[in-house]
Design a protein around this motif. Structure first.
Motif, short mmCIF file in Angstrom:
data_model
loop_
_atom_site.label_atom_id
_atom_site.label_comp_id
_atom_site.label_asym_id
_atom_site.label_seq_id
_atom_site.Cartn_x
_atom_site.Cartn_y
_atom_site.Cartn_z
N VAL A 26 0.84 -1.20 0.00
CA VAL A 26 0.00 0.00 0.00
C VAL A 26 0.88 1.24 0.00
CG1 VAL A 26 -1.94 -1.13 1.12
CG2 VAL A 26 -0.19 -0.05 2.52
N ALA A 27 0.31 2.34 -0.50
CA ALA A 27 1.02 3.61 -0.60
C ALA A 27 0.26 4.68 0.18
CB ALA A 27 1.17 4.02 -2.06
N PRO A 28 0.95 5.72 0.63
CA PRO A 28 0.29 6.79 1.39
C PRO A 28 -0.87 7.41 0.60
CG PRO A 28 2.67 7.03 1.51
CD PRO A 28 2.41 5.97 0.49
N GLY A 29 -1.97 7.61 1.29
CA GLY A 29 -3.12 8.27 0.68
C GLY A 29 -3.89 7.42 -0.31
N GLN A 30 -3.60 6.12 -0.37
CA GLN A 30 -4.27 5.25 -1.34
C GLN A 30 -4.80 4.00 -0.65
OE1 GLN A 30 -2.09 4.49 -4.96
NE2 GLN A 30 -1.05 6.46 -4.87
N GLY A 31 -5.72 3.35 -1.34
CA GLY A 31 -6.22 2.07 -0.89
C GLY A 31 -5.40 0.93 -1.46
N LEU A 32 -5.94 -0.29 -1.38
CA LEU A 32 -5.24 -1.44 -1.92
C LEU A 32 -5.22 -1.37 -3.44
CD1 LEU A 32 -5.82 -2.43 1.00
CD2 LEU A 32 -6.18 -4.71 0.03
N PRO A 33 -4.12 -1.77 -4.07
CA PRO A 33 -4.10 -1.84 -5.54
C PRO A 33 -5.21 -2.75 -6.06
CG PRO A 33 -1.88 -2.11 -4.65
CD PRO A 33 -2.81 -2.16 -3.48
N PHE A 34 -5.89 -2.28 -7.10
CA PHE A 34 -6.97 -3.01 -7.77
C PHE A 34 -8.21 -3.18 -6.89
CE2 PHE A 34 -3.15 -4.43 -10.03
CZ PHE A 34 -3.51 -4.12 -11.33
N ASP A 35 -8.29 -2.51 -5.77
CA ASP A 35 -9.49 -2.59 -4.94
C ASP A 35 -10.50 -1.55 -5.38
OD1 ASP A 35 -10.90 -3.71 -2.58
OD2 ASP A 35 -10.71 -1.66 -1.83
N ARG A 36 -11.68 -2.00 -5.80
CA ARG A 36 -12.77 -1.13 -6.23
C ARG A 36 -12.29 -0.16 -7.31
NH1 ARG A 36 -13.31 -2.57 -0.80
NH2 ARG A 36 -15.42 -3.23 -0.22
N LEU A 37 -11.51 -0.72 -8.23
CA LEU A 37 -10.98 0.06 -9.33
C LEU A 37 -12.04 0.34 -10.39
CD1 LEU A 37 -8.40 1.33 -10.53
CD2 LEU A 37 -7.87 -0.89 -11.53
#
Length: 265
Positions: A26-37
């Motif tokens: 995970v990255a700052p200010g973001q959700g999980l990759p490919f989550d609710r994309l």
């Protein structure tokens, strides 16, 4: 208080099948990759991919309004961009959601699965470049559910609730029931990532739908209010420092600082 990650999930299409993960970065200010994309519009929603902004979930094909969504079993391949979908009585679907033709084909497949009475207009798969995610709250980057709280609610209801009703990213073992409701603003470690608790998650009728049968079978929201006087189950987090989260990792929030007693008291 320390717990551990018992399970880790993403939901590539809002409202559709959770996909279990062994780990995620995970990255700052973001959700999980490919989550609710991606999300599927149920008639025009006003969402503009060129200027992505929060749109209420009621504009999409989600479980709270269309339980039949749970009848679709979807799986997304990161490396190919292929979405696979199947449902009883339906042909198997495969298409590339990264292409407009694939998104249109999935919408057409889905329109044959969902009841006509639940459709408010043409279905359309939408997405946006960058970090935009179709979360239920514009600041709800990562969702966490305390499995002890789910078990406590199950006991009160006299049933065994499937935790997947709550569609969280992380399911945590090792916390006391319901302690998470008091953690707004508290820092948290998730494996090697850092986060801050944003707020408890207010639950809706999506939790009433059995994730396997696609039937509304339990009034979870009423049970929460009747037994606890609130409609919370889970918490939203904001990621403050990136890192890897893996199954089995510690999930720790510091104990609240003790209140010092003044000398004159």
């Amino acid at each position: 208080m320390t717990g551990h990650v018992a399970a880790l999930y993403r939901h590539p299409i809002k409202g559709f099948t959770p996909e279990q993960l062994a780990h995620v970065d995970v990255a700052p200010g973001q959700g999980l990759p490919f989550d609710r994309l991606w999300a599927v519009e149920n008639g025009p929603s006003g969402f503009d991919p060129a200027a992505p902004a929060f749109v209420p979930k009621q504009k999409f094909t989600v479980l709270m309004s269309i339980p039949r969504v749970a009848a679709a079993r979807t799986h997304y391949e990161d490396d190919t961009g292929l979405l696979h979908a199947q449902a009883e009585g339906m042909p198997v679907f495969s298409g590339r959601l990264v292409e407009e033709a694939g998104r249109q084909a999935f919408a057409a497949w889905l329109s044959k699965l969902l009841p006509d009475d639940d459709l408010r207009g043409p279905l359309r798969v939408v997405t946006a470049p960058g970090a935009h995610r179709f979360t239920d709250h514009p600041q709800g980057q990562v969702s966490v559910v305390n499995l002890a709280s789910v078990r406590d609610l199950s006991q009160k209801m006299g049933v065994e609730l499937d935790p997947l009703r709550f569609r969280a990213n992380l399911y945590v073992e090792g916390w006391e029931p319901w302690v998470e409701n008091e953690w707004t603003g508290r820092p948290m470690m998730l494996g090697w990532a850092r986060a801050e608790v944003f707020k408890p998650i207010v639950r809706c009728a999506a939790t009433h739908v059995h994730p396997t049968t696609a039937e509304r079978d339990l009034d979870v929201v009423k049970a929460l209010f009747d037994n606890y006087g609130h409609m919370f189950c889970g918490i939203y987090l904001k990621v403050t420092a990136g890192g890897r989260i893996s199954r089995g990792d510690a999930v720790t929030t510091p104990d609240a600082a003790p209140v010092e007693t003044p000398e004159w008291a």
